[in-house]
Design an enzyme around this catalytic site. Sequence first.
Site, PDB file in Angstrom:
ATOM      1  N   GLY A  12      35.663  50.116 104.261  1.00 52.01           N
ATOM      2  CA  GLY A  12      35.399  48.648 103.894  1.00 52.01           C
ATOM      3  C   GLY A  12      34.036  48.324 103.430  1.00 52.01           C
ATOM      4  CB  ILE A  89      53.267  50.809  96.719  1.00 50.25           C
ATOM      5  CG1 ILE A  89      52.506  52.160  96.429  1.00 50.25           C
ATOM      6  CG2 ILE A  89      53.720  50.342  95.288  1.00 50.25           C
ATOM      7  CD1 ILE A  89      51.735  52.570  95.392  1.00 50.25           C
ATOM      8  CG  LEU A  90      50.644  45.267  97.124  1.00 53.03           C
ATOM      9  CD1 LEU A  90      49.402  44.244  96.592  1.00 53.03           C
ATOM     10  CD2 LEU A  90      50.652  44.840  98.653  1.00 53.03           C
ATOM     11  CG  ASN A 104      42.962  48.167  93.031  1.00 54.70           C
ATOM     12  OD1 ASN A 104      42.724  48.171  94.269  1.00 54.70           O
ATOM     13  ND2 ASN A 104      43.137  49.045  92.094  1.00 54.70           N
ATOM     14  CG  HIS A 106      40.952  53.125  90.172  1.00 56.48           C
ATOM     15  ND1 HIS A 106      41.578  53.755  91.210  1.00 56.48           N
ATOM     16  CD2 HIS A 106      40.388  54.109  88.951  1.00 56.48           C
ATOM     17  CE1 HIS A 106      41.920  54.875  90.488  1.00 56.48           C
ATOM     18  NE2 HIS A 106      41.122  55.207  89.653  1.00 56.48           N
TER      19      HIS A 106
HETATM   20  C1  GAR Z   1      36.473  52.531  96.773  1.00 57.12           C
HETATM   21  O1  GAR Z   1      35.669  53.516  96.208  1.00 57.12           O
HETATM   22  C2  GAR Z   1      37.581  52.080  96.075  1.00 57.12           C
HETATM   23  O2  GAR Z   1      37.482  52.209  94.885  1.00 57.12           O
HETATM   24  C3  GAR Z   1      38.726  53.150  96.343  1.00 57.12           C
HETATM   25  O3  GAR Z   1      38.674  53.211  97.590  1.00 57.12           O
HETATM   26  C4  GAR Z   1      37.254  53.306  97.999  1.00 57.12           C
HETATM   27  C5  GAR Z   1      37.163  52.330  99.159  1.00 57.12           C
HETATM   28  O4  GAR Z   1      36.025  52.314 100.005  1.00 57.12           O
HETATM   29  N1  GAR Z   1      39.916  52.612  95.929  1.00 57.12           N
HETATM   30  C6  GAR Z   1      40.797  53.373  95.295  1.00 57.12           C
HETATM   31  O5  GAR Z   1      40.555  54.688  95.200  1.00 57.12           O
HETATM   32  C7  GAR Z   1      42.289  52.772  94.702  1.00 57.12           C
HETATM   33  N2  GAR Z   1      42.786  53.595  94.060  1.00 57.12           N
HETATM   34  P1  GAR Z   1      35.594  51.355 101.174  1.00 57.12           P
HETATM   35  O6  GAR Z   1      36.643  51.591 102.379  1.00 57.12           O
HETATM   36  O7  GAR Z   1      34.212  51.782 101.649  1.00 57.12           O
HETATM   37  O8  GAR Z   1      35.572  50.093 100.390  1.00 57.12           O
END
Ligand code: GAR
Length: 204
Positions: A12, A89-90, A104, A106
């Site tokens: 998070g 997945i939504l 989102n 990424h």
């Molecule tokens: C982040 O790096 C985000 O970009 C990635 O998960 C991580 C969450 O980190 N999302 C993806 O890879 C989606 N395809 P966090 O839990 O510390 O916010």
Amino acid sequence: MYKIAVLVSGSGSDLQSIIDAVESSYVNCSIKAVISDKPDVYALERAKSKGIETYVFDRKVYGKNISEEILKVTEGKVDLIVLAGFLSILSEKLIKIFSNKIINIHPSLIPSFCGNGMYGLKVHQAAIDYGVKFSGCTVHFVDEGTDTGAIILQQVVPVLENDTAETLQKRVLEEEHKILPKAVKLLAEGSVKIDGRKVYIGGV
Ligand code: GAR
């Protein structure tokens, strides 16, 4: 006031960047709910410590019905859903109801190193293995595909010769924590216009 729900599956830190931006008044919005598809993730602690309502819809329990549960918490109650490291997945139904109202983040420069199975460290390992000199992060609208929606903001991050997936992830995350709150701010202010695949920021 503009209201958002943040969906999480992990530590998070992206959620934290939004919490901090709201607390500092950089973003004028209210975080109505933090929803996790996994119990016991640190993101839930971050939300609870700020008195934000949290919901857990364990993907192992709800499976494909998770979107119905998310709808119960969000439909008619929030203006925007933010996927901040959310890995389920939504459903098409949810995406239709929240058309152009789900974003989102990424951890790559879409359309590189994205799509099914590309999340977290795997994305950074793929960028290193390919030998790209630059990676980065992308905030985009969510459509029915995986990481295919119109791009709102991107930030470039150089890939260094001695980078590991972990070191690259760390530097990309620092930029995620800037562009994600910025995207929420722009949307809350009504400064984002979408025309097909093109997204215009500001008074265009
Ligand atoms: C982040 O790096 C985000 O970009 C990635 O998960 C991580 C969450 O980190 N999302 C993806 O890879 C989606 N395809 P966090 O839990 O510390 O916010």
